[in-house]
Scaffold this motif. Structure first.
Motif, mmCIF file in Angstrom:
data_model
loop_
_atom_site.group_PDB
_atom_site.id
_atom_site.type_symbol
_atom_site.label_atom_id
_atom_site.label_comp_id
_atom_site.label_asym_id
_atom_site.label_seq_id
_atom_site.Cartn_x
_atom_site.Cartn_y
_atom_site.Cartn_z
ATOM 1 N N GLU A 60 0.814 -1.209 0.000
ATOM 2 C CA GLU A 60 0.000 0.000 0.000
ATOM 3 C C GLU A 60 0.850 1.262 0.000
ATOM 4 O O GLU A 60 0.579 2.213 -0.738
ATOM 5 C CB GLU A 60 -0.927 0.064 1.223
ATOM 6 N N MET A 61 1.861 1.297 0.849
ATOM 7 C CA MET A 61 2.694 2.500 0.961
ATOM 8 C C MET A 61 3.455 2.756 -0.335
ATOM 9 O O MET A 61 3.641 3.911 -0.731
ATOM 10 C CB MET A 61 3.653 2.394 2.144
ATOM 11 N N GLU A 62 3.867 1.713 -1.009
ATOM 12 C CA GLU A 62 4.567 1.874 -2.281
ATOM 13 C C GLU A 62 3.641 2.477 -3.336
ATOM 14 O O GLU A 62 4.037 3.366 -4.092
ATOM 15 C CB GLU A 62 5.140 0.529 -2.741
ATOM 16 N N ALA A 63 2.390 1.998 -3.375
ATOM 17 C CA ALA A 63 1.425 2.530 -4.341
ATOM 18 C C ALA A 63 1.082 3.986 -4.025
ATOM 19 O O ALA A 63 1.019 4.833 -4.931
ATOM 20 C CB ALA A 63 0.157 1.669 -4.354
ATOM 21 N N LEU A 64 0.866 4.293 -2.757
ATOM 22 C CA LEU A 64 0.545 5.668 -2.350
ATOM 23 C C LEU A 64 1.707 6.621 -2.615
ATOM 24 O O LEU A 64 1.511 7.745 -3.082
ATOM 25 C CB LEU A 64 0.144 5.706 -0.878
ATOM 26 N N THR A 65 2.909 6.166 -2.327
ATOM 27 C CA THR A 65 4.096 6.996 -2.560
ATOM 28 C C THR A 65 4.264 7.259 -4.052
ATOM 29 O O THR A 65 4.522 8.387 -4.475
ATOM 30 C CB THR A 65 5.355 6.322 -1.986
ATOM 31 N N TYR A 108 -5.274 8.361 -2.319
ATOM 32 C CA TYR A 108 -5.931 7.367 -1.478
ATOM 33 C C TYR A 108 -5.750 5.962 -2.038
ATOM 34 O O TYR A 108 -5.468 5.765 -3.215
ATOM 35 C CB TYR A 108 -7.418 7.688 -1.345
ATOM 36 N N LEU A 109 -5.929 4.996 -1.147
ATOM 37 C CA LEU A 109 -5.856 3.592 -1.514
ATOM 38 C C LEU A 109 -7.201 3.165 -2.083
ATOM 39 O O LEU A 109 -8.247 3.367 -1.461
ATOM 40 C CB LEU A 109 -5.500 2.753 -0.288
ATOM 41 N N VAL A 110 -7.187 2.587 -3.273
ATOM 42 C CA VAL A 110 -8.394 2.130 -3.941
ATOM 43 C C VAL A 110 -8.674 0.672 -3.599
ATOM 44 O O VAL A 110 -9.809 0.274 -3.355
ATOM 45 C CB VAL A 110 -8.267 2.294 -5.475
ATOM 46 N N LYS A 111 -7.612 -0.140 -3.558
ATOM 47 C CA LYS A 111 -7.786 -1.579 -3.388
ATOM 48 C C LYS A 111 -6.493 -2.193 -2.901
ATOM 49 O O LYS A 111 -5.414 -1.718 -3.246
ATOM 50 C CB LYS A 111 -8.179 -2.184 -4.746
#
Length: 166
Positions: free
Chosen positions: A114-119, A145-148
């Motif tokens: 999650e943090m990698e995708a958000l970053t 924001y996190l989608v999935k």
């Protein structure tokens, strides 16, 4: 302090021990956006920005950011990423255009991405701002924001919470 996973017995910060967590396929999708004037939209889509191909540069910056997340977020584990994909979607918004940024990150490991995708989503938007700021410093970076997320023990519960909030 025992309820907090990021503190040791002395109340000091620690990285969570994930050595006993099973390795599973894990994915995360995050989104961000940037609101730009029509002039910037036209220059980006026609390839006329002085600094070069804005979306190509932003895409590479986002990929690099995902790979470096544990270097800038203190409690993130270094993760061997297996896939990163960044996509762009233009949306009309009154007299401006919103560029929606969608990032998918994949791994097989003991902790989520999650943090990698958000970053990656954040840095992609920041890079677009940097490449276009000579034309307009009034661009607005939207919510990130996190989608999935998938994989791991908490994934089904988290996805239900996410679906309920959207």
């Amino acid at each position: 302090m025992s309820d907090f996973t990021h503190f040791n017995e002395q109340g000091r910060a620690k990285m969570v021990d994930i050595v006993h967590k099973p390795e599973t396929a894990r994915t995360a999708v995050a989104e961000s956006s940037i609101l730009v004037k029509e002039e910037i939209y036209k220059k980006i889509t026609s390839g006329e920005m002085e600094k070069g191909d804005v979306l190509a540069v932003a895409q590479v910056a986002g990929i690099m950011a995902a790979k470096k997340t544990s270097d800038i977020i203190p409690m993130c584990h270094p993760i061997s990423l297996k896939g990163i994909d960044i996509r762009f979607f233009w949306e009309a918004e009154k007299e401006q255009k919103r560029l929606r940024i969608q990032v998918s990150v994949k791994t097989k490991g003991s902790t989520g991405v999650e943090m990698e995708a958000l970053t990656a989503a954040s840095v992609t938007a920041l890079t677009i701002y940097d490449m276009c700021k000579a034309i307009d410093k009034g661009m607005v970076i939207g919510e990130t924001y996190l989608v999935k997320k998938t994989g791991g023990v908490s994934s089904p519960d988290f996805q239900k919470q996410l679906d309920d909030s959207l």
